[in-house]
Write a protein that holds these residues in place. Structure first.
Motif, mmCIF file in Angstrom:
data_model
loop_
_atom_site.group_PDB
_atom_site.id
_atom_site.type_symbol
_atom_site.label_atom_id
_atom_site.label_comp_id
_atom_site.label_asym_id
_atom_site.label_seq_id
_atom_site.Cartn_x
_atom_site.Cartn_y
_atom_site.Cartn_z
ATOM 1 N N PRO A 44 0.886 -1.012 0.057
ATOM 2 C CA PRO A 44 0.134 -0.019 0.052
ATOM 3 C C PRO A 44 0.878 1.110 0.157
ATOM 4 O O PRO A 44 2.172 1.120 0.358
ATOM 5 C CB PRO A 44 -0.700 -0.022 1.188
ATOM 6 C CG PRO A 44 -0.514 -1.443 1.782
ATOM 7 C CD PRO A 44 0.488 -1.990 1.212
ATOM 8 N N ASP A 45 0.221 2.269 -0.470
ATOM 9 C CA ASP A 45 0.822 3.710 -0.410
ATOM 10 C C ASP A 45 1.673 4.177 0.865
ATOM 11 O O ASP A 45 2.671 4.666 0.687
ATOM 12 C CB ASP A 45 0.097 4.736 -0.974
ATOM 13 C CG ASP A 45 -0.443 4.678 -2.369
ATOM 14 O OD1 ASP A 45 0.402 3.794 -3.018
ATOM 15 O OD2 ASP A 45 -1.529 5.319 -2.758
ATOM 16 N N ASP A 46 1.023 3.893 2.035
ATOM 17 C CA ASP A 46 1.645 4.335 3.270
ATOM 18 C C ASP A 46 2.406 3.399 4.030
ATOM 19 O O ASP A 46 2.395 3.441 5.363
ATOM 20 C CB ASP A 46 0.511 4.779 4.098
ATOM 21 C CG ASP A 46 -0.111 6.230 3.586
ATOM 22 O OD1 ASP A 46 0.485 6.950 2.747
ATOM 23 O OD2 ASP A 46 -1.415 6.573 3.898
ATOM 24 N N VAL A 47 3.072 2.404 3.086
ATOM 25 C CA VAL A 47 3.834 1.428 3.620
ATOM 26 C C VAL A 47 5.244 1.485 2.860
ATOM 27 O O VAL A 47 5.342 1.570 1.786
ATOM 28 C CB VAL A 47 3.307 0.035 3.482
ATOM 29 C CG1 VAL A 47 4.327 -1.052 4.205
ATOM 30 C CG2 VAL A 47 1.880 -0.056 4.521
ATOM 31 N N ASP A 91 5.159 0.991 8.585
ATOM 32 C CA ASP A 91 3.640 1.254 8.281
ATOM 33 C C ASP A 91 2.966 2.635 8.715
ATOM 34 O O ASP A 91 2.726 2.666 10.031
ATOM 35 C CB ASP A 91 2.817 -0.024 8.876
ATOM 36 C CG ASP A 91 1.411 0.041 8.352
ATOM 37 O OD1 ASP A 91 0.859 1.048 7.848
ATOM 38 O OD2 ASP A 91 0.882 -1.262 8.344
ATOM 39 N N TYR A 92 2.860 3.518 7.980
ATOM 40 C CA TYR A 92 2.189 4.831 8.279
ATOM 41 C C TYR A 92 0.870 4.822 8.400
ATOM 42 O O TYR A 92 0.368 5.983 8.494
ATOM 43 C CB TYR A 92 2.849 5.893 7.331
ATOM 44 C CG TYR A 92 4.367 6.165 7.536
ATOM 45 C CD1 TYR A 92 4.779 7.263 8.465
ATOM 46 C CD2 TYR A 92 5.299 5.420 6.913
ATOM 47 C CE1 TYR A 92 6.255 7.454 8.393
ATOM 48 C CE2 TYR A 92 6.567 5.764 6.923
ATOM 49 C CZ TYR A 92 7.118 6.594 7.785
ATOM 50 O OH TYR A 92 8.487 6.796 7.879
ATOM 51 N N ARG A 93 0.020 3.793 7.964
ATOM 52 C CA ARG A 93 -1.612 3.861 7.810
ATOM 53 C C ARG A 93 -1.958 4.547 8.947
ATOM 54 O O ARG A 93 -3.088 5.070 8.883
ATOM 55 C CB ARG A 93 -2.015 2.657 7.268
ATOM 56 C CG ARG A 93 -1.489 2.340 5.728
ATOM 57 C CD ARG A 93 -1.778 0.820 5.238
ATOM 58 N NE ARG A 93 -1.213 -0.243 6.304
ATOM 59 C CZ ARG A 93 -1.464 -1.402 5.936
ATOM 60 N NH1 ARG A 93 -2.353 -1.705 5.013
ATOM 61 N NH2 ARG A 93 -0.860 -2.438 6.873
#
Length: 161
Positions: free
Chosen positions: A102-105, A119-121
């Protein structure tokens, strides 16, 4: 075996037995800022410090002691500069879609079919650290959370017994 504190783990993060990676110079502040611009998130302070010592390579700590089990994390850590010998975190971030990430990883280390990532999710300013094992199915992103922060990840790292 003596348990190292965080400052010792940061200082001694890189393996000294791997001559190819030992000669890598540290990332510059400009390299780190550029990487943060590309990934859209801040790199955790402890990881910034580690990368300023050496911009990617082999970590001397191969194991992470989690709350329920121990995980092998003897992976090649990426640098942030495009010249990084171990590969670039920026290149890995730009290639993430082909691996179902995913984009925020943000992948920070990889070896064969495993990836270690920030992991910024959940928290865009303080990412958790996740381990992704590849079962060959790039359609689905399955991750195991190892630590709630990079600092917590460092605390759980250990070398061989």
């Amino acid at each position: 075996m003596r348990v190292l504190n965080i400052d010792e783990k940061i200082r001694d993060f890189w393996s000294s037995s791997d001559d190819w990676h030992r000669s890598v110079e540290g990332a510059s502040e400009e390299d780190l800022l550029n990487a943060e611009r590309v990934i859209g998130h801040p790199i955790p302070e402890d990881l910034r410090t580690i990368l300023m010592i050496q911009d990617g390579g082999t970590c001397r700590y191969s194991w992470f002691d989690g709350p329920s089990r121990t995980h092998y994390v003897g992976l090649m850590f990426f640098g942030v500069a495009h010249k990084a010998n171990a590969g670039s975190l920026i290149d890995a971030y730009e290639d993430r879609k082909s691996f179902g990430v995913p984009d925020d990883v943000v992948t920070i280390a990889s070896e064969a079919h495993q990836m270690l990532a920030l992991d910024y999710r959940v928290s865009p300013q303080n990412p958790s650290v996740v381990l992704v094992g590849d079962d060959g199915d790039y359609e689905h992103f399955d991750a195991i959370q190892l630590a709630g922060s990079f600092r917590e990840f460092l605390e759980g790292l250990r070398g061989e017994d």
